[in-house]
Design an enzyme around this catalytic site. Structure first.
Site, PDB file in Angstrom:
ATOM      1  N   ALA A   1       0.872  -1.178   0.000  1.00  0.00           N
ATOM      2  CA  ALA A   1       0.000   0.000   0.000  1.00  0.00           C
ATOM      3  C   ALA A   1       0.904   1.221   0.000  1.00  0.00           C
ATOM      4  CB  ALA A   1      -0.879  -0.016   1.247  1.00  0.00           C
TER       5      ALA A   1
ATOM      6  N   GLY B   1       0.636  -4.973   0.936  1.00  0.00           N
ATOM      7  CA  GLY B   1      -0.515  -5.115   0.043  1.00  0.00           C
ATOM      8  C   GLY B   1      -0.207  -5.903  -1.222  1.00  0.00           C
TER       9      GLY B   1
ATOM     10  N   GLU C   1      -0.503  -9.402  -0.156  1.00  0.00           N
ATOM     11  CA  GLU C   1      -1.940  -9.640   0.059  1.00  0.00           C
ATOM     12  C   GLU C   1      -2.700  -9.737  -1.264  1.00  0.00           C
ATOM     13  OE1 GLU C   1      -1.764  -6.235   2.720  1.00  0.00           O
ATOM     14  OE2 GLU C   1      -2.903  -7.374   4.190  1.00  0.00           O
TER      15      GLU C   1
ATOM     16  N   GLU D   1       4.517  -4.634   7.573  1.00  0.00           N
ATOM     17  CA  GLU D   1       3.756  -3.552   8.221  1.00  0.00           C
ATOM     18  C   GLU D   1       4.233  -3.251   9.640  1.00  0.00           C
ATOM     19  OE1 GLU D   1       2.437  -6.077   6.518  1.00  0.00           O
ATOM     20  OE2 GLU D   1       1.033  -5.258   5.054  1.00  0.00           O
TER      21      GLU D   1
HETATM   22  N1  COA Z   1       4.560   3.109  -0.791  1.00  0.00           N
HETATM   23  C1  COA Z   1       4.951   4.273  -1.361  1.00  0.00           C
HETATM   24  N2  COA Z   1       6.107   4.397  -2.043  1.00  0.00           N
HETATM   25  C2  COA Z   1       6.877   3.306  -2.148  1.00  0.00           C
HETATM   26  C3  COA Z   1       6.533   2.065  -1.598  1.00  0.00           C
HETATM   27  C4  COA Z   1       5.309   1.995  -0.879  1.00  0.00           C
HETATM   28  N3  COA Z   1       4.872   0.863  -0.325  1.00  0.00           N
HETATM   29  N4  COA Z   1       7.520   1.174  -1.847  1.00  0.00           N
HETATM   30  C5  COA Z   1       8.441   1.832  -2.573  1.00  0.00           C
HETATM   31  N5  COA Z   1       8.062   3.118  -2.752  1.00  0.00           N
HETATM   32  C6  COA Z   1       8.762   4.185  -3.478  1.00  0.00           C
HETATM   33  C7  COA Z   1       9.942   4.731  -2.698  1.00  0.00           C
HETATM   34  O1  COA Z   1       9.521   5.699  -1.753  1.00  0.00           O
HETATM   35  C8  COA Z   1      10.765   5.315  -3.832  1.00  0.00           C
HETATM   36  O2  COA Z   1      10.182   6.530  -4.228  1.00  0.00           O
HETATM   37  P1  COA Z   1      11.100   7.850  -4.506  1.00  0.00           P
HETATM   38  O3  COA Z   1      12.043   7.396  -5.616  1.00  0.00           O
HETATM   39  O4  COA Z   1      10.132   8.891  -4.941  1.00  0.00           O
HETATM   40  O5  COA Z   1      11.815   8.138  -3.229  1.00  0.00           O
HETATM   41  C9  COA Z   1      10.549   4.328  -4.975  1.00  0.00           C
HETATM   42  O6  COA Z   1       9.328   3.635  -4.666  1.00  0.00           O
HETATM   43  C10 COA Z   1      11.641   3.303  -5.106  1.00  0.00           C
HETATM   44  O7  COA Z   1      11.787   2.655  -3.860  1.00  0.00           O
HETATM   45  P2  COA Z   1      13.200   2.544  -3.085  1.00  0.00           P
HETATM   46  O8  COA Z   1      12.890   2.379  -1.630  1.00  0.00           O
HETATM   47  O9  COA Z   1      14.076   3.686  -3.442  1.00  0.00           O
HETATM   48  O10 COA Z   1      13.782   1.202  -3.704  1.00  0.00           O
HETATM   49  P3  COA Z   1      14.821   0.199  -3.028  1.00  0.00           P
HETATM   50  O11 COA Z   1      15.240  -0.727  -4.093  1.00  0.00           O
HETATM   51  O12 COA Z   1      15.854   0.934  -2.274  1.00  0.00           O
HETATM   52  O13 COA Z   1      13.939  -0.609  -1.943  1.00  0.00           O
HETATM   53  C11 COA Z   1      11.994  -1.822  -1.146  1.00  0.00           C
HETATM   54  C12 COA Z   1      12.879  -1.441  -2.365  1.00  0.00           C
HETATM   55  C13 COA Z   1      10.765  -2.560  -1.691  1.00  0.00           C
HETATM   56  C14 COA Z   1      12.757  -2.717  -0.195  1.00  0.00           C
HETATM   57  C15 COA Z   1      11.563  -0.528  -0.416  1.00  0.00           C
HETATM   58  O14 COA Z   1      11.031   0.378  -1.360  1.00  0.00           O
HETATM   59  C16 COA Z   1      10.517  -0.728   0.662  1.00  0.00           C
HETATM   60  O15 COA Z   1      10.833  -1.219   1.735  1.00  0.00           O
HETATM   61  N6  COA Z   1       9.248  -0.372   0.358  1.00  0.00           N
HETATM   62  C17 COA Z   1       8.192  -0.422   1.313  1.00  0.00           C
HETATM   63  C18 COA Z   1       7.658  -1.816   1.461  1.00  0.00           C
HETATM   64  C19 COA Z   1       6.575  -1.861   2.529  1.00  0.00           C
HETATM   65  O16 COA Z   1       6.808  -1.585   3.683  1.00  0.00           O
HETATM   66  N7  COA Z   1       5.361  -2.219   2.104  1.00  0.00           N
HETATM   67  C20 COA Z   1       4.236  -2.362   2.990  1.00  0.00           C
HETATM   68  C21 COA Z   1       3.484  -1.114   3.074  1.00  0.00           C
HETATM   69  S1  COA Z   1       2.161  -1.233   4.243  1.00  0.00           S
END
Ligand code: COA
Length: 258
Positions: A64, A109, A112, A132
Site C-alpha cells: 500500500a 498489500g 496480500e 507492516e
Molecule cells: N509506498 C509508497 N512508495 C513506495 C513504496 C510503498 N509501499 N515502496 C516503494 N516506494 C517508493 C519509494 O519511496 C521510492 O520513491 P522515490 O524514488 O520517490 O523516493 C521508490 O518507490 C523506489 O523505492 P526505493 O525504496 O528507493 O527502492 P529500493 O530498491 O531501495 O527498496 C523496497 C525497495 C521494496 C525494499 C523498499 O522500497 C521498501 O521497503 N518499500 C516499502 C515496502 C513496505 O513496507 N510495504 C508495505 C506497506 S504497508
C-alpha cells in the site's frame, strides 16, 4: 486507466499494475482502476483466465502507498483497509481462475494481492513479506486472514511479526507460491499454465472455486455439504454432459461454458 493496463488475447487477460516510479505501490487510484478492470473482466465472456503482474523488473507490488499513512486518521485507516479488502475480495470471487505472476517485490498489500489470487507463481528474484510491523501498523488488506489460511498460523506469524522478507524458494517451501521460475521464463510458464487451465471445463472450474472458498473455514462436515451441493449444481450444466460424452467417445471435449 493510468496505472492498470488490461490486455486480452486468446482467452487470457493480462492485468498489468504499472506505477513503476513507486514500485507499483497501491494508492486509492490504483485500487479504483483494479476494481474497474475486474468488473469489466466479469462481463468479458471470451476471457477464461486472468494473469496479474507488475510492470518493470523490480516489483510486483511493493505494498500500500505508505506516503498516505502519516496524515491518515484511524477512521480513514478503517475505510482504506475496507476498500482494499473489497477490491481484493472482488478479485478472489472471480469465477475465472486468477493467477499472480509475481515478478519482484510482493510486500504488504502486494503479498496480500497475491494471496487474493487463486494461484501464485514467482520469479527467482521475487521477495515476499508483510513488513507492516516495521511501520508500526498491521496488514490491512487481508494478510492477517488469508496468509494463515494458506500457509498455516506458524509461518504466517513468522512473517507478520518479524516483518522479514523471504525469497521465492522459501515462499514455495511454505506453500505461499505454487512454483518458481527464472525471471526470463516467468510469463511464458504462467501462460502455459493458463493454456492448460483453459482446456478444462470452465463451469467446473467456477464451481470448484465456489466450493473451495465457500467451504473454507467451515467445519469439515459443513464443508462436505457445500461440496455435495455444488456437485449437484454442476450437474445442471451442459458442459458436464459434453465432458462425459467426450471421454466415452474417446475425443477431446468442446466445452461451451454453459
Ligand atoms: N509506498 C509508497 N512508495 C513506495 C513504496 C510503498 N509501499 N515502496 C516503494 N516506494 C517508493 C519509494 O519511496 C521510492 O520513491 P522515490 O524514488 O520517490 O523516493 C521508490 O518507490 C523506489 O523505492 P526505493 O525504496 O528507493 O527502492 P529500493 O530498491 O531501495 O527498496 C523496497 C525497495 C521494496 C525494499 C523498499 O522500497 C521498501 O521497503 N518499500 C516499502 C515496502 C513496505 O513496507 N510495504 C508495505 C506497506 S504497508
Amino acid at each position: 486507466m493510468e496505472f492498470v493496463k488490461l490486455e486480452i488475447s486468446g482467452g487470457i487477460a493480462k492485468v498489468l499494475i504499472d506505477r513503476q516510479s513507486k514500485l507499483n505501490a497501491l494508492n486509492a487510484q490504483v485500487l479504483d482502476e483494479l476494481e474497474s478492470c475486474f468488473l469489466e473482466l466479469k462481463e468479458q465472456a471470451e476471457v477464461r483466465v486472468i494473469i496479474i503482474t507488475g510492470a518493470g523488473e523490480k516489483a510486483f507490488v511493493a505494498g500500500a502507498d505508505i506516503s498516505q499513512f502519516p496524515s491518515m486518521t484511524s477512521e480513514e485507516a478503517h475505510a482504506f483497509a475496507s476498500r482494499g479488502q473489497a477490491v481484493f475480495s472482488l478479485i478472489e470471487s472471480s469465477t475465472k481462475p486468477v493467477i499472480a505472476a509475481v515478478n519482484g517485490f510482493a510486500l504488504g498489500g502486494g503479498c496480500e494481492l497475491a494471496l487474493a489470487c487463486h494461484l501464485r507463481y514467482a520469479s527467482e528474484n521475487a521477495q515476499f513479506g508483510q513488513p507492516e510491523v516495521k511501520l508500526g501498523v498491521i496488514a490491512g488488506f487481508g494478510g492477517t486472514q488469508r496468509l494463515p489460511r494458506l500457509v498455516g498460523t506458524g509461518h504466517a506469524l513468522d512473517l507478520l511479526l518479524s516483518g522479514r522478507m523471504i525469497d521465492s524458494e522459501e515462499a514455495a517451501r511454505i506453500g505461499l507460491v505454487n512454483q518458481v521460475f527464472s525471471q526470463a521464463e516467468l510469463m511464458t510458464k504462467v501462460e502455459e499454465i493458463a493454456e492448460v487451465i483453459m482446456s478444462q471445463g470452465p463451469q467446473a472450474q467456477a464451481f470448484t472455486l465456489k466450493a473451495v472458498y465457500d467451504g473454507a473455514g467451515l467445519h469439515l462436515s459443513e464443508g462436505l455439504k457445500v461440496e455435495a451441493g455444488t456437485f449437484r449444481d454442476v450437474f445442471d450444466t451442459e458442459d458436464r454432459i459434453e465432458g462425459a460424452n467426450a471421454f466415452l467417445e474417446r475425443r477431446l471435449p468442446k466445452f461451451k461454458n454453459r
